[in-house]
Each structure stands twice: as C-alpha cells, then as structure tokens.
Design a protein around this motif. Structure first.
Motif, PDB file in Angstrom:
ATOM      1  N   HIS A 212       0.914  -0.921   0.158  1.00 26.41           N
ATOM      2  CA  HIS A 212      -0.236   0.302   0.163  1.00 26.41           C
ATOM      3  C   HIS A 212       1.264   1.039  -0.099  1.00 26.41           C
ATOM      4  O   HIS A 212       2.134   1.139   0.949  1.00 26.41           O
ATOM      5  N   PRO A 213       0.455   2.656  -0.996  1.00 25.08           N
ATOM      6  CA  PRO A 213       1.275   3.370  -1.390  1.00 25.08           C
ATOM      7  C   PRO A 213       1.495   4.655  -0.201  1.00 25.08           C
ATOM      8  O   PRO A 213       0.262   4.852   0.447  1.00 25.08           O
ATOM      9  N   VAL A 214       2.350   4.758   0.786  1.00 23.96           N
ATOM     10  CA  VAL A 214       2.754   5.532   1.807  1.00 23.96           C
ATOM     11  C   VAL A 214       3.518   6.959   0.947  1.00 23.96           C
ATOM     12  O   VAL A 214       4.882   6.663   1.171  1.00 23.96           O
ATOM     13  N   VAL A 215       2.514   8.087   1.778  1.00 21.70           N
ATOM     14  CA  VAL A 215       3.654   9.403   0.378  1.00 21.70           C
ATOM     15  C   VAL A 215       4.288  10.087   1.950  1.00 21.70           C
ATOM     16  O   VAL A 215       3.423  10.412   2.665  1.00 21.70           O
ATOM     17  N   LEU A 216       5.429  10.275   1.918  1.00 16.36           N
ATOM     18  CA  LEU A 216       5.974  10.756   3.156  1.00 16.36           C
ATOM     19  C   LEU A 216       6.592  12.556   2.850  1.00 16.36           C
ATOM     20  O   LEU A 216       7.164  13.302   2.026  1.00 16.36           O
TER      21      LEU A 216
ATOM     22  N   GLN B  16       4.284   0.721   0.611  1.00 15.52           N
ATOM     23  CA  GLN B  16       5.347   1.317  -0.428  1.00 15.52           C
ATOM     24  C   GLN B  16       5.286   2.274   0.260  1.00 15.52           C
ATOM     25  O   GLN B  16       4.711   3.242   0.359  1.00 15.52           O
ATOM     26  N   VAL B  17       6.643   3.079   0.290  1.00 14.15           N
ATOM     27  CA  VAL B  17       7.228   4.327   0.542  1.00 14.15           C
ATOM     28  C   VAL B  17       7.792   4.854  -0.788  1.00 14.15           C
ATOM     29  O   VAL B  17       7.966   4.710  -1.121  1.00 14.15           O
ATOM     30  N   ILE B  18       7.182   6.011  -0.386  1.00 13.81           N
ATOM     31  CA  ILE B  18       7.172   7.381  -2.113  1.00 13.81           C
ATOM     32  C   ILE B  18       7.734   8.339  -1.333  1.00 13.81           C
ATOM     33  O   ILE B  18       6.935   8.900  -0.288  1.00 13.81           O
ATOM     34  N   GLY B  19       8.730   8.787  -1.833  1.00 12.82           N
ATOM     35  CA  GLY B  19       8.922   9.909  -0.523  1.00 12.82           C
ATOM     36  C   GLY B  19       9.920  11.058  -1.701  1.00 12.82           C
ATOM     37  O   GLY B  19      10.009  10.990  -3.030  1.00 12.82           O
ATOM     38  N   LEU B  20       9.482  12.435  -1.568  1.00 12.43           N
ATOM     39  CA  LEU B  20       9.906  14.102  -2.422  1.00 12.43           C
ATOM     40  C   LEU B  20      10.016  14.443  -1.458  1.00 12.43           C
ATOM     41  O   LEU B  20      10.704  14.834  -0.445  1.00 12.43           O
ATOM     42  N   ASP B  21      10.884  15.460  -2.536  1.00 14.01           N
ATOM     43  CA  ASP B  21      11.695  16.842  -2.307  1.00 14.01           C
ATOM     44  C   ASP B  21      10.813  17.733  -2.639  1.00 14.01           C
ATOM     45  O   ASP B  21      10.847  18.044  -3.693  1.00 14.01           O
ATOM     46  N   LEU B  22      10.059  18.483  -1.144  1.00 14.32           N
ATOM     47  CA  LEU B  22       9.529  19.528  -1.773  1.00 14.32           C
ATOM     48  C   LEU B  22      10.616  20.508  -2.139  1.00 14.32           C
ATOM     49  O   LEU B  22      11.478  20.606  -2.228  1.00 14.32           O
ATOM     50  N   ARG B  23       9.416  21.163  -3.136  1.00 15.12           N
ATOM     51  CA  ARG B  23      10.787  22.882  -3.512  1.00 15.12           C
ATOM     52  C   ARG B  23      11.320  23.188  -2.402  1.00 15.12           C
ATOM     53  O   ARG B  23      10.939  23.540  -1.989  1.00 15.12           O
ATOM     54  N   GLY B  24      12.456  23.972  -3.513  1.00 11.87           N
ATOM     55  CA  GLY B  24      13.595  24.570  -2.067  1.00 11.87           C
ATOM     56  C   GLY B  24      13.938  24.003  -1.180  1.00 11.87           C
ATOM     57  O   GLY B  24      14.924  23.848  -0.377  1.00 11.87           O
ATOM     58  N   HIS B  25      14.105  22.425  -1.859  1.00  7.68           N
ATOM     59  CA  HIS B  25      14.670  21.633  -0.492  1.00  7.68           C
ATOM     60  C   HIS B  25      15.301  20.248  -1.306  1.00  7.68           C
ATOM     61  O   HIS B  25      15.002  20.037  -2.222  1.00  7.68           O
ATOM     62  N   GLY B  26      16.246  19.704  -0.516  1.00  5.16           N
ATOM     63  CA  GLY B  26      16.849  18.755  -0.825  1.00  5.16           C
ATOM     64  C   GLY B  26      17.350  18.941  -2.850  1.00  5.16           C
ATOM     65  O   GLY B  26      18.432  19.241  -3.112  1.00  5.16           O
TER      66      GLY B  26
ATOM     67  N   ASN C 187       0.991  25.529  -3.008  1.00  2.00           N
ATOM     68  CA  ASN C 187       2.189  25.163  -3.883  1.00  2.00           C
ATOM     69  C   ASN C 187       3.044  24.311  -3.489  1.00  2.00           C
ATOM     70  O   ASN C 187       3.625  23.250  -4.712  1.00  2.00           O
ATOM     71  N   LEU C 188       3.240  23.695  -2.929  1.00  2.00           N
ATOM     72  CA  LEU C 188       4.581  22.528  -1.695  1.00  2.00           C
ATOM     73  C   LEU C 188       2.961  22.091  -2.161  1.00  2.00           C
ATOM     74  O   LEU C 188       3.799  20.391  -2.260  1.00  2.00           O
ATOM     75  N   ALA C 189       1.606  21.522  -1.611  1.00  2.00           N
ATOM     76  CA  ALA C 189       0.680  20.119  -2.237  1.00  2.00           C
ATOM     77  C   ALA C 189       0.764  19.854  -3.591  1.00  2.00           C
ATOM     78  O   ALA C 189       0.614  19.320  -3.826  1.00  2.00           O
ATOM     79  N   SER C 190       1.024  21.403  -4.484  1.00  2.00           N
ATOM     80  CA  SER C 190       0.980  20.921  -5.706  1.00  2.00           C
ATOM     81  C   SER C 190       1.517  20.126  -6.299  1.00  2.00           C
ATOM     82  O   SER C 190       2.095  19.102  -7.046  1.00  2.00           O
ATOM     83  N   ASP C 191       3.137  20.185  -5.329  1.00  2.00           N
ATOM     84  CA  ASP C 191       4.173  18.840  -5.746  1.00  2.00           C
ATOM     85  C   ASP C 191       3.976  17.465  -5.358  1.00  2.00           C
ATOM     86  O   ASP C 191       4.601  17.220  -5.898  1.00  2.00           O
ATOM     87  N   VAL C 192       3.353  17.229  -4.254  1.00  2.00           N
ATOM     88  CA  VAL C 192       2.771  15.801  -4.120  1.00  2.00           C
ATOM     89  C   VAL C 192       1.764  15.955  -5.181  1.00  2.00           C
ATOM     90  O   VAL C 192       2.306  14.505  -5.459  1.00  2.00           O
ATOM     91  N   VAL C 193       0.708  16.448  -5.197  1.00  2.00           N
ATOM     92  CA  VAL C 193       0.314  15.808  -6.608  1.00  2.00           C
ATOM     93  C   VAL C 193       0.633  15.035  -8.098  1.00  2.00           C
ATOM     94  O   VAL C 193       0.018  14.361  -8.288  1.00  2.00           O
ATOM     95  N   ALA C 194       1.806  16.470  -7.441  1.00  2.00           N
ATOM     96  CA  ALA C 194       2.909  15.958  -9.189  1.00  2.00           C
ATOM     97  C   ALA C 194       3.017  14.352  -8.918  1.00  2.00           C
ATOM     98  O   ALA C 194       3.068  13.964 -10.049  1.00  2.00           O
ATOM     99  N   VAL C 195       3.571  14.105  -7.948  1.00  2.00           N
ATOM    100  CA  VAL C 195       4.386  13.092  -8.074  1.00  2.00           C
ATOM    101  C   VAL C 195       3.559  12.167  -8.063  1.00  2.00           C
ATOM    102  O   VAL C 195       3.622  11.092  -8.763  1.00  2.00           O
ATOM    103  N   LEU C 196       1.898  12.316  -7.086  1.00  2.00           N
ATOM    104  CA  LEU C 196       1.014  10.980  -7.149  1.00  2.00           C
ATOM    105  C   LEU C 196       0.204  10.771  -8.603  1.00  2.00           C
ATOM    106  O   LEU C 196       0.222   9.565  -9.510  1.00  2.00           O
ATOM    107  N   ASP C 197      -0.163  11.683  -9.294  1.00  2.00           N
ATOM    108  CA  ASP C 197       0.504  11.777 -10.868  1.00  2.00           C
ATOM    109  C   ASP C 197       0.906  11.243 -12.114  1.00  2.00           C
ATOM    110  O   ASP C 197       0.756  10.211 -12.834  1.00  2.00           O
ATOM    111  N   GLN C 198       2.388  11.344 -11.819  1.00  2.00           N
ATOM    112  CA  GLN C 198       3.253  10.551 -12.313  1.00  2.00           C
ATOM    113  C   GLN C 198       3.066   9.449 -11.753  1.00  2.00           C
ATOM    114  O   GLN C 198       3.818   8.054 -13.008  1.00  2.00           O
ATOM    115  N   LEU C 199       2.554   8.882 -11.239  1.00  2.00           N
ATOM    116  CA  LEU C 199       2.461   7.725 -10.713  1.00  2.00           C
ATOM    117  C   LEU C 199       1.468   6.960 -10.697  1.00  2.00           C
ATOM    118  O   LEU C 199       1.606   5.381 -10.250  1.00  2.00           O
TER     119      LEU C 199
END
Length: 258
Positions: free
Chosen positions: A20-24, A51-61, A76-88
């Motif tokens: 089961h996917p979990v976004v951190l 399943q672990v899905i990690g991302l670096d928010l804009r401005g980080h990492g 704007n930060l939330a849109s980074d998460v949505v973009a990853v969800l959509d990509q996957l």
C-alpha cells in the motif's frame, strides 16, 4: 533518482518497496533523506507491508529551488505532492507528514480527500487550526531571522538555531528557504477541519517549542487521534522508533482506528 517537472520546477522523488503506497512529506529546511530516510523510516514502513514514496518539496534536497516568495506557500507545496501522485498514477494513498509538511497534508486532505485513506501528522500542533502561539504566521518570522544569519546564531534558543545547522549541514539554498519562510501557510478553518473524515493520527512532542502540541487539532478533525510523546521535542520525533511503529500500525491496510 527520478524527477518530474511541476509548473517548471524540478521535483525529485523516489519509491521504495511494495504494498500500500504511503507518501512522506518532510519538514522545512531538510529533505526526504534528512527527515525520514536517515532515520530508518523506509525500512520501518516497508517491513509493515507499505510502499514508501518520498519527495523533496521545492526549495529542498534535490528538487528545484526557486527564489521567489510566490513559488511557495501551502498550495504550491501541495501541488508538488499531487504532481508525484499523478506521475505514478496513484489514485489513493496514505500520507505521513512532518512539521510544515503537516500544513501541506491538511491542505491535501481538505482539497482532494478522495485521494487519501489515512494520514499521520507528526511534530505538529494546534496552531494549524489557528490557536496561538504556534501558528506559522507567528513562528516563521523567527525562522527567517535564523536564515538571515551568516554565522551560527548562538544567541538564539536551540529550537531555532538548530535550523541553521540543518541548512549548513545539508548544503541548503539559503535564499530559497528565506522565500519559503515568507510565504503563506494559513490555518485550517474549524469547519474545514471537521469536514476531513479521513482517519488522522496527530503526534506531538511534549517538549516541542516549535509547533507545540496538537490535542485540539486532533479533536477538531472529523476522525482525529492524538498521541503525545513524553519528553520529545520537535526534532527527536523523527528518530523515535516508537513513533515509526505507531505510524506503521495506524497506516497499514486493515488497521483499526485507535
């Protein structure tokens, strides 16, 4: 490691394990690596069938680091998460968030609840629903003062000066993080909090001087559960094995709300 473009900004993400996917979503001034991976979160959640899905928010990492204040803020930060969800091509996941990441998570739970089944908010507090003194409006000016310093701010309290060490140790972009600290992270209105019916675990440290404690936040949510960790501060929760275990138990499929 893979990246995607979100409105012209490169977003780094990574996927570990199956299940089961979990976004951190990490906290401010650090990254997925420095908030989660280095403290064993990947292994702890993978071992629980997640399943672990990690991302670096804009401005980080390893993500892009715009210097404009308008590039940051909750949506704007939330849109980074949505973009990853959509990509996957992920239609429904769980969320784990830390510190300022919990504001991002609440925005997501409010705006697109159909994409989430459970959430855990760590190192957060009642300021996220507007209770002083730990609102972001009141806390971020102190972070900005830290980020404006060219040398370690030994005159400031440790819970503030620690952020200077984070940026220095991780090679962070000071100007991007200053922009982040000047953007808007508005509290959630009581009616919006109550409307969130997704089971949500709120974990606070008893000695958190950054965002305080979150019993009223948990109570305000439609299905909130509150845990306070004795003696823990804002930063120690990331390394606490009991916190990782509690999150895994709450998130894994078939878990019973506590």
């Amino acid at each position: 490691m893979p990246t995607i473009e979100n409105r012209g900004i490169r977003i780094h993400y990574e996927v570990h394990g199956r299940g089961h996917p979990v976004v951190l979503i990490h906290g401010g001034t650090v990254s997925f690596k420095h908030n989660y991976a280095d403290f064993g979160w990947i292994e702890a959640l993978n071992d629980s069938g997640l399943q672990v899905i990690g991302l670096d928010l804009r401005g980080h990492g390893q993500s892009g680091k715009p210097h404009e204040i308008a590039s940051y803020g909750t949506s704007n930060l939330a849109s980074d998460v949505v973009a990853v969800l959509d990509q996957l091509s992920l239609t429904r996941v769980s969320l784990v968030a830390y510190s300022i990441g919990t504001a991002v998570a609440l925005h997501l739970l409010k705006s697109i609840p159909e994409r989430f089944d459970r959430a855990a908010l760590i190192a957060t507090g009642d300021g996220l629903i507007g209770h002083p003194p730990h609102t972001f409006e009141m806390a971020l000016p102190s972070l900005l003062e830290v980020l404006d310093r060219t040398e370690y701010p030994k005159d400031l309290p440790k819970h503030l000066s620690t952020y200077w060490n984070f940026v220095a140790a991780t090679g962070g972009d000071w100007q991007a993080l200053r922009a982040l600290a000047q953007a808007s992270y508005a509290p959630l209105a009581p009616a919006d909090a109550l409307a969130i019916k997704i089971p949500t675990l709120v974990i606070s440290g008893q000695s958190d001087l950054v965002l305080g404690q979150g019993p009223r936040l948990a109570q305000a949510l439609g299905q909130g559960v509150y845990v306070e960790v004795p003696g823990a501060d804002h930063f120690s929760l990331a390394a606490d094995p009991d916190v990782k275990a509690a999150v895994a138990r709450f998130i894994r499929p078939g878990a019973v709300q506590q």
